[in-house]
Design a protein around this motif. Structure first.
Motif, PDB file in Angstrom:
ATOM      1  N   UNK A  36       0.826  -1.209   0.000  1.00 51.91           N
ATOM      2  CA  UNK A  36       0.000   0.000   0.000  1.00 51.91           C
ATOM      3  C   UNK A  36       0.862   1.261   0.000  1.00 51.91           C
ATOM      4  N   UNK A  37       2.033   1.186   0.630  1.00 51.49           N
ATOM      5  CA  UNK A  37       2.956   2.331   0.561  1.00 51.49           C
ATOM      6  C   UNK A  37       3.494   2.489  -0.858  1.00 51.49           C
ATOM      7  N   UNK A  38       3.889   1.381  -1.479  1.00 45.17           N
ATOM      8  CA  UNK A  38       4.420   1.423  -2.848  1.00 45.17           C
ATOM      9  C   UNK A  38       3.393   1.947  -3.845  1.00 45.17           C
ATOM     10  N   UNK A  58      -9.046  -0.917   1.249  1.00 49.30           N
ATOM     11  CA  UNK A  58      -7.814  -1.534   1.731  1.00 49.30           C
ATOM     12  C   UNK A  58      -6.951  -0.536   2.502  1.00 49.30           C
ATOM     13  N   UNK A  59      -6.753   0.662   1.952  1.00 51.04           N
ATOM     14  CA  UNK A  59      -5.897   1.636   2.631  1.00 51.04           C
ATOM     15  C   UNK A  59      -6.496   2.053   3.969  1.00 51.04           C
ATOM     16  N   UNK A  60      -7.812   2.224   4.028  1.00 47.27           N
ATOM     17  CA  UNK A  60      -8.476   2.593   5.276  1.00 47.27           C
ATOM     18  C   UNK A  60      -8.294   1.495   6.330  1.00 47.27           C
ATOM     19  N   UNK A  61      -8.437   0.238   5.919  1.00 47.51           N
ATOM     20  CA  UNK A  61      -8.302  -0.876   6.856  1.00 47.51           C
ATOM     21  C   UNK A  61      -6.865  -1.006   7.361  1.00 47.51           C
ATOM     22  N   UNK A  93       7.369   9.049  14.985  1.00 51.57           N
ATOM     23  CA  UNK A  93       7.124   9.703  13.701  1.00 51.57           C
ATOM     24  C   UNK A  93       8.403  10.085  13.006  1.00 51.57           C
ATOM     25  N   UNK A  94       9.343  10.634  13.762  1.00 52.06           N
ATOM     26  CA  UNK A  94      10.632  11.017  13.192  1.00 52.06           C
ATOM     27  C   UNK A  94      11.359   9.790  12.641  1.00 52.06           C
ATOM     28  N   UNK A  95      11.380   8.718  13.421  1.00 51.66           N
ATOM     29  CA  UNK A  95      12.050   7.485  12.979  1.00 51.66           C
ATOM     30  C   UNK A  95      11.359   6.888  11.748  1.00 51.66           C
ATOM     31  N   UNK A  96      10.031   6.875  11.746  1.00 53.50           N
ATOM     32  CA  UNK A  96       9.291   6.302  10.613  1.00 53.50           C
ATOM     33  C   UNK A  96       9.546   7.093   9.337  1.00 53.50           C
ATOM     34  N   UNK A  97       9.570   8.407   9.447  1.00 56.72           N
ATOM     35  CA  UNK A  97       9.824   9.245   8.265  1.00 56.72           C
ATOM     36  C   UNK A  97      11.256   9.043   7.784  1.00 56.72           C
ATOM     37  N   UNK A  98      12.204   8.944   8.716  1.00 59.47           N
ATOM     38  CA  UNK A  98      13.596   8.691   8.323  1.00 59.47           C
ATOM     39  C   UNK A  98      13.730   7.363   7.588  1.00 59.47           C
ATOM     40  N   UNK A  99      12.971   6.344   8.030  1.00 58.35           N
ATOM     41  CA  UNK A  99      13.059   5.009   7.430  1.00 58.35           C
ATOM     42  C   UNK A  99      12.222   4.849   6.165  1.00 58.35           C
ATOM     43  N   UNK A 100      11.363   5.816   5.881  1.00 59.93           N
ATOM     44  CA  UNK A 100      10.501   5.721   4.700  1.00 59.93           C
ATOM     45  C   UNK A 100      11.344   5.692   3.437  1.00 59.93           C
ATOM     46  N   UNK A 101      11.012   4.773   2.559  1.00 60.98           N
ATOM     47  CA  UNK A 101      11.749   4.612   1.305  1.00 60.98           C
ATOM     48  C   UNK A 101      11.515   5.812   0.387  1.00 60.98           C
ATOM     49  N   UNK A 102      12.516   6.118  -0.397  1.00 65.19           N
ATOM     50  CA  UNK A 102      12.396   7.165  -1.405  1.00 65.19           C
ATOM     51  C   UNK A 102      11.226   6.811  -2.323  1.00 65.19           C
ATOM     52  N   UNK A 103      10.404   7.807  -2.624  1.00 66.95           N
ATOM     53  CA  UNK A 103       9.254   7.598  -3.492  1.00 66.95           C
ATOM     54  C   UNK A 103       7.960   7.314  -2.752  1.00 66.95           C
ATOM     55  N   UNK A 104       8.061   6.960  -1.464  1.00 67.21           N
ATOM     56  CA  UNK A 104       6.859   6.734  -0.667  1.00 67.21           C
ATOM     57  C   UNK A 104       6.419   8.061  -0.054  1.00 67.21           C
ATOM     58  N   UNK A 105       5.154   8.125   0.342  1.00 64.97           N
ATOM     59  CA  UNK A 105       4.596   9.379   0.838  1.00 64.97           C
ATOM     60  C   UNK A 105       4.875   9.614   2.317  1.00 64.97           C
ATOM     61  N   UNK A 106       5.150  10.889   2.631  1.00 64.25           N
ATOM     62  CA  UNK A 106       5.264  11.377   3.996  1.00 64.25           C
ATOM     63  C   UNK A 106       4.457  12.670   4.086  1.00 64.25           C
ATOM     64  N   UNK A 107       3.964  12.960   5.259  1.00 59.71           N
ATOM     65  CA  UNK A 107       3.175  14.176   5.456  1.00 59.71           C
ATOM     66  C   UNK A 107       4.094  15.274   5.975  1.00 59.71           C
ATOM     67  N   UNK A 108       4.230  16.338   5.186  1.00 60.23           N
ATOM     68  CA  UNK A 108       5.071  17.479   5.544  1.00 60.23           C
ATOM     69  C   UNK A 108       4.206  18.735   5.508  1.00 60.23           C
ATOM     70  N   UNK A 109       4.147  19.434   6.616  1.00 61.65           N
ATOM     71  CA  UNK A 109       3.367  20.677   6.716  1.00 61.65           C
ATOM     72  C   UNK A 109       1.947  20.517   6.175  1.00 61.65           C
ATOM     73  N   UNK A 110       1.334  19.370   6.488  1.00 59.63           N
ATOM     74  CA  UNK A 110      -0.050  19.146   6.088  1.00 59.63           C
ATOM     75  C   UNK A 110      -0.257  18.678   4.668  1.00 59.63           C
TER      76      UNK A 110
END
Length: 116
Positions: A36-38, A58-61, A93-110
């Motif tokens: 779902x991240x990919x 699926x994403x909601x679940x 949150x900081x650790x999860x964003x750091x570990x997020x793969x390039x190209x996957x979504x992160x929430x920045x400033x809303x």
């Protein structure tokens, strides 16, 4: 917060994020998380939780089940280390964003953005 508590918290958090989950539905959500991240359906937020980027059943679940498990673990870690849940969430949150793969979504400033 002293360094010992931070180290214990981080060790517990890493363990919590990597532990196999107990409930079958949660296991299925964990198994579907990478996909779902990919697909750009879900992303990581700075508060330590997943967010829905594109709403599908699926994403909601996946988001609900995993966030419920994270919330319980963050509360446990906060109690165990005598710190605020918000502190655990921020570190996670900081650790999860750091570990997020390039190209996957992160929430920045809303706004949802693809990590570069």
């Amino acid at each position: 917060m002293n360094m010992t508590k931070i180290r214990i918290l981080l060790a517990g958090l890493i363990l919590a994020l990597s532990l196999p989950v107990m409930a079958m539905n949660l296991q299925q959500a964990m198994a579907a998380l990478s996909e779902t991240k990919s697909q750009g359906l879900v992303g990581e937020k700075p508060d330590g939780y997943l967010g829905v980027v594109q709403s599908t059943e699926k994403s909601e679940a996946v988001v609900k089940l995993i966030n419920d498990a994270r919330r319980a673990e963050y509360s446990r870690l906060a109690r165990q280390n005598d710190i605020a849940v918000a502190d655990v969430e921020a570190i996670a949150g900081q650790k999860a964003i750091e570990k997020t793969a390039v190209g996957h979504f992160i929430l920045i400033d809303g706004n949802w953005v693809r990590k570069r």
